[in-house]
Design a protein around this motif. Sequence first.
Motif, PDB file in Angstrom:
ATOM      1  N   ALA A 153      11.326 -15.052 -21.638  1.00 39.96           N
ATOM      2  CA  ALA A 153       9.955 -14.817 -21.164  1.00 39.96           C
ATOM      3  C   ALA A 153       8.983 -14.890 -22.334  1.00 39.96           C
ATOM      4  O   ALA A 153       7.918 -15.506 -22.228  1.00 39.96           O
ATOM      5  N   VAL A 154       9.372 -14.269 -23.439  1.00 42.53           N
ATOM      6  CA  VAL A 154       8.529 -14.305 -24.642  1.00 42.53           C
ATOM      7  C   VAL A 154       8.405 -15.739 -25.142  1.00 42.53           C
ATOM      8  O   VAL A 154       7.306 -16.195 -25.495  1.00 42.53           O
ATOM      9  N   ALA A 155       9.517 -16.482 -25.134  1.00 45.56           N
ATOM     10  CA  ALA A 155       9.488 -17.870 -25.614  1.00 45.56           C
ATOM     11  C   ALA A 155       8.583 -18.735 -24.739  1.00 45.56           C
ATOM     12  O   ALA A 155       7.800 -19.531 -25.257  1.00 45.56           O
ATOM     13  N   LEU A 208       7.178 -25.183 -23.338  1.00 47.14           N
ATOM     14  CA  LEU A 208       8.199 -24.563 -22.495  1.00 47.14           C
ATOM     15  C   LEU A 208       7.623 -24.199 -21.133  1.00 47.14           C
ATOM     16  O   LEU A 208       8.281 -24.389 -20.104  1.00 47.14           O
ATOM     17  N   TYR A 209       6.408 -23.687 -21.125  1.00 48.06           N
ATOM     18  CA  TYR A 209       5.779 -23.328 -19.853  1.00 48.06           C
ATOM     19  C   TYR A 209       5.588 -24.564 -18.977  1.00 48.06           C
ATOM     20  O   TYR A 209       5.864 -24.531 -17.781  1.00 48.06           O
ATOM     21  N   ILE A 210       5.138 -25.647 -19.574  1.00 44.44           N
ATOM     22  CA  ILE A 210       4.939 -26.893 -18.821  1.00 44.44           C
ATOM     23  C   ILE A 210       6.258 -27.368 -18.228  1.00 44.44           C
ATOM     24  O   ILE A 210       6.314 -27.775 -17.061  1.00 44.44           O
ATOM     25  N   PHE A 253       7.700 -16.273 -13.341  1.00 44.35           N
ATOM     26  CA  PHE A 253       7.349 -14.886 -13.031  1.00 44.35           C
ATOM     27  C   PHE A 253       7.440 -14.016 -14.278  1.00 44.35           C
ATOM     28  O   PHE A 253       6.597 -13.148 -14.501  1.00 44.35           O
ATOM     29  N   SER A 254       8.437 -14.259 -15.107  1.00 41.56           N
ATOM     30  CA  SER A 254       8.686 -13.412 -16.279  1.00 41.56           C
ATOM     31  C   SER A 254       7.559 -13.467 -17.302  1.00 41.56           C
ATOM     32  O   SER A 254       7.427 -12.564 -18.129  1.00 41.56           O
ATOM     33  N   VAL A 255       6.733 -14.495 -17.236  1.00 44.91           N
ATOM     34  CA  VAL A 255       5.625 -14.634 -18.182  1.00 44.91           C
ATOM     35  C   VAL A 255       4.559 -13.565 -17.942  1.00 44.91           C
ATOM     36  O   VAL A 255       3.973 -13.045 -18.883  1.00 44.91           O
ATOM     37  N   ARG A 256       4.331 -13.213 -16.657  1.00 48.92           N
ATOM     38  CA  ARG A 256       3.311 -12.223 -16.286  1.00 48.92           C
ATOM     39  C   ARG A 256       3.804 -11.379 -15.107  1.00 48.92           C
ATOM     40  O   ARG A 256       3.188 -11.367 -14.043  1.00 48.92           O
ATOM     41  N   PRO A 257       4.915 -10.685 -15.257  1.00 48.15           N
ATOM     42  CA  PRO A 257       5.525 -10.007 -14.103  1.00 48.15           C
ATOM     43  C   PRO A 257       4.656  -8.926 -13.468  1.00 48.15           C
ATOM     44  O   PRO A 257       4.648  -8.789 -12.240  1.00 48.15           O
ATOM     45  N   VAL A 258       3.939  -8.175 -14.254  1.00 51.62           N
ATOM     46  CA  VAL A 258       3.110  -7.098 -13.693  1.00 51.62           C
ATOM     47  C   VAL A 258       2.001  -7.693 -12.828  1.00 51.62           C
ATOM     48  O   VAL A 258       1.751  -7.218 -11.709  1.00 51.62           O
TER      49      VAL A 258
END
Length: 159
Positions: free
Chosen positions: A14-16, A23-25, A84-89
């Motif tokens: 998630a941090v990566a 990576l996000y793309i 989802f793990s990038v911004r779970p809250v």
Amino acid sequence: MDGLLEWIGALPFAVAIRRSATLYIFANAAHILSIGIIVGSILPLDLRLIGFFRSVPVGVVGPYLSRAAATGVALAILTGFCLFSVRPVEYAGNPAFLTKITLLTLGVLNAALLHMTPQWRAAVKGGPLSLRVRLSALLSMMIWIGAVLAGRWIGFLLE
């Protein structure tokens, strides 16, 4: 619950992903391709089950398209969890995300229940398409189209 969400957001991948636009793309593109596999297999199968393309045997396309859709769902869940793990809250509180997850669950449940029925087994063996099979296909189309729309809606509700 917040503790679990914060833990997910702190996972190394998630941090990566959060730190790397590349990576996000790739995660986002993989998610979109997974959705394409789902829609590209579910909609033709559902259309066949409700009565279109009568010349195409359900016994030929049904098992193949069902497996393709299941593969797409598995990949979409995996890639979706990465996103989802990038911004779970934020995602956990997003009504569109919650709608999408609910529809995804309903879509998988609908397919699983259908595949356990004797009506599905009969249809795959060349038997008649029962009302149960046709209604399940119609419901499936509505659920998966709704899930795609809810997924597109997510970004418009994030702050």
